[in-house]
Write an enzyme that holds these catalytic residues in place. Structure first.
Site, PDB file in Angstrom:
ATOM      1  N   ASP A 121     -66.997  76.263 106.413  1.00 43.46           N
ATOM      2  CA  ASP A 121     -66.299  77.053 105.402  1.00 43.46           C
ATOM      3  C   ASP A 121     -65.558  76.220 104.369  1.00 43.46           C
ATOM      4  O   ASP A 121     -64.999  76.783 103.428  1.00 43.46           O
ATOM      5  CB  ASP A 121     -65.314  78.009 106.086  1.00 43.46           C
ATOM      6  CG  ASP A 121     -66.042  79.111 106.833  1.00 43.46           C
ATOM      7  OD1 ASP A 121     -67.061  79.593 106.318  1.00 43.46           O
ATOM      8  OD2 ASP A 121     -65.587  79.477 107.926  1.00 43.46           O
ATOM      9  N   ASP A 149     -74.207  83.303 105.332  1.00 42.35           N
ATOM     10  CA  ASP A 149     -73.009  83.023 104.522  1.00 42.35           C
ATOM     11  C   ASP A 149     -72.959  81.557 104.079  1.00 42.35           C
ATOM     12  O   ASP A 149     -72.370  81.206 103.058  1.00 42.35           O
ATOM     13  CB  ASP A 149     -71.717  83.298 105.306  1.00 42.35           C
ATOM     14  CG  ASP A 149     -71.799  84.443 106.282  1.00 42.35           C
ATOM     15  OD1 ASP A 149     -72.894  84.726 106.780  1.00 42.35           O
ATOM     16  OD2 ASP A 149     -70.762  85.041 106.567  1.00 42.35           O
TER      17      ASP A 149
HETATM   18  N1  GLY Z   1     -68.038  84.951 107.142  1.00 42.78           N
HETATM   19  C1  GLY Z   1     -67.956  85.413 105.834  1.00 42.78           C
HETATM   20  C2  GLY Z   1     -67.963  86.878 105.725  1.00 42.78           C
HETATM   21  O1  GLY Z   1     -67.298  87.568 106.480  1.00 42.78           O
HETATM   22  O2  GLY Z   1     -68.647  87.358 104.864  1.00 42.78           O
END
Ligand code: GLY
Length: 393
Positions: free
Chosen positions: A110, A172
Site C-alpha cells: 500500500d 487493488d
Molecule cells: N484495499 C483497498 C480497497 O478496499 O479498495
C-alpha cells in the site's frame, strides 16, 4: 449575428454562467467540508477515513493504514483547485508526517497508495526536491515485495507468514504501480519499471475472467509460479464483480497504458471499462458488488464511481477513436453529475464531501458511509474534468 444566435446567445451565456456558478458553489461546499475536517482535532499520526452513521466527525485511523495518504492528497487537490495557500500548508503538514512510514519494515504494497496520493501530488504542485527523495525510498520499499518466481508483488505478506497463504495478488495492487513508474523515470533504477510492467502483465493474465470482470484476489501455485485460483476478500463471492476492484483495474491499467505506451495495457483498461459500463445501473453509481443478489436494496459504492470517473477521464485521453473517447468522457461526466447531486453531497450530515461508499461489506466494515478515498478521487476527477478549474500550475 444571425436571428438564431441573437435569440439564443443570451440564454446560452446565462446557462454557461449558471454552470460555472454551480461548479463554483460545489467547490465552495467541498472547501467548507474540508475546513470543518481540519477544525476537528487530529492527534498526530492519525488520519480521517470514515464517518459513523449519525455522527458528524470523521473516524480516525493510524497513519499506518493503507488509507493514510488520501487526506493529504485531498488537501493537495483543494490547493490545486482553489490556489489558496492555506491548503498548501495543511497538505504539506499531512504529507510530511507519512515519511515516517518508511522507517518500518517490512513495508506493505500500500505504500503506492500512501505515497503517490500524498507525496506524488506534493511534488507535482510544490516541486520540493525533498518530496522526491521520499518517493524514491517508498518505491524501493515497494520493490522489496516483488517475487521474481511469481512475476508479481505480494499483497499481504503477513497472511503468507501467519495464515499460510501462498503468494497472492489483489487487483487493488495495480494502483501501487504508478509509484514505481514515477521512480524509474526520476532517478530510481530501471528495475522498478520492469517490476511494474511484470506485475501488470501477471495481473492481466491472472485476474481477468472471460467476460472482462476481475477477481479481487488471485492465489498462485508454488509449484509452477503461475496464477492458480480466483477468490474474493472484499467482494460478494469468488466469482462476482466487486465494484471497487473493477474500478482499480480500470484506473490501474490506464496508468500502465499511459506510462508504457503498450497497447496491450490500453486494451486491458478498455476491456475492464467496457464490462463495468455495460453492467452499470442507469443512475451511473454501482452497487458495492455487481452480483449481490440483494440488488436493488444493496448499498452503493460512491468511491468506486469516483475512481472510475477519474480513470475514464484519463482513458478517454489515451484512446484514438473519437467515438470511444467521447463515450468514456461522457460516461465519466454522467458519474460526476450524479456524485455531485444532493443524493451524494449532503453537507448537513457530516464533514465528508461524498456519502454512500462501501468499504468492506463481507466484514461488516464501512457500509454506506463516507470514505476518504471517495473524496480524494472525486476531487481528482472534478479537476480532471475541468469542472473545478485548476488554479495552480
Ligand atoms: N484495499 C483497498 C480497497 O478496499 O479498495
Amino acid at each position: 449575428m444571425n436571428r438564431w444566435t441573437s435569440a439564443w446567445l443570451p440564454a446560452l451565456l446565462l446557462a454557461g454562467g449558471m454552470r460555472a456558478q454551480t461548479n463554483n458553489a460545489l467547490l465552495q461546499t467541498m472547501v467548507s467540508q474540508a475546513k470543518a475536517t481540519v477544525a476537528e482535532a487530529h492527534p498526530p499520526y492519525r488520519t480521517p477515513f470514515s464517518v459513523d452513521h449519525g455522527k458528524k466527525e470523521w473516524l480516525l485511523d493510524s497513519f499506518r493504514n493503507w488509507r493514510s495518504g488520501f487526506w493529504a492528497g485531498t488537501q493537495w487537490y483543494l490547493f490545486e483547485a482553489t490556489g489558496d495557500a492555506f491548503w498548501k500548508q495543511e497538505a504539506d503538514k499531512s504529507t510530511r508526517i507519512l515519511a515516517e512510514l518508511l522507517n518500518k519494515s517490512p513495508h506493505s504494497h500500500d505504500v503506492g497508495f500512501q505515497f503517490t496520493c500524498s507525496f506524488g501530488n506534493a511534488l507535482r504542485l510544490a516541486k520540493d526536491p525533498a518530496y522526491a527523495k521520499v518517493m524514491l525510498r517508498a518505491a524501493d520499499s515497494l520493490a522489496t515485495l516483488f517475487d521474481p518466481k511469481y512475476q508479481s508483488i505480494c499483497s499481504w505478506p503477513y497472511r503468507v507468514k501467519t495464515l499460510g497463504w501462498p503468494h497472492h495478488v489483489i487487483v487493488d495492487n495495480m494502483m501501487n504501480l504508478e509509484l514505481l513508474f514515477w521512480a524509474s523515470k526520476n532517478g530510481g533504477s530501471r528495475r522498478l519499471y520492469d517490476i511494474a510492467v511484470a506485475h501488470a502483465r501477471t495481473t492481466m493474465k491472472g485476474h481477468f475472467r472471460p467476460d472482462g470482470s476481475t477477481a479481487h484476489v488471485v492465489w498462485f501455485d508454488p509449484a509452477t509460479g503461475q496464477p492458480d485460483s480466483m477468490l474474493t476478500h472484499q467482494g460478494y463471492a469468488d466469482g462476482s464483480m466487486w465494484a471497487r476492484g473493477q474500478a482499480w483495474a480500470i484506473y490501474g491499467f490506464t496508468v500502465a497504458a499511459r506510462e508504457t505506451g503498450d497497447p496491450i495495457f490500453l486494451q486491458t483498461a478498455r476491456r475492464a471499462a467496457d464490462t463495468y459500463l455495460k453492467r452499470l445501473p442507469c443512475d451511473n453509481i454501482p452497487y458495492w458488488d455487481f452480483d449481490d443478489p440483494a440488488i436493488p436494496s444493496a448499498p452503493r459504492d460512491a468511491s468506486a464511481a469516483a475512481v472510475v470517473a477519474s480513470g475514464l477521464l484519463e482513458l478517454a485521453t489515451l484512446v484514438k477513436e473519437p467515438a470511444v473517447k467521447l463515450r468514456y468522457r461522457n460516461a465519466a461526466l454522467a458519474m460526476l453529475d450524479e456524485l455531485s447531486s444532493p443524493r451524494y453531497v449532503k453537507p448537513w450530515m457530516n464533514h465528508a464531501m461524498l456519502q454512500h461508499s462501501t468499504g468492506n461489506k463481507p466484514q461488516g466494515k464501512d457500509i454506506d458511509v463516507p470514505i476518504i478515498y471517495a473524496d480524494y478521487y472525486y476531487m481528482e476527477a472534478m479537476i480532471r474534468s475541468g469542472r473545478f478549474a485548476k488554479k495552480v500550475k
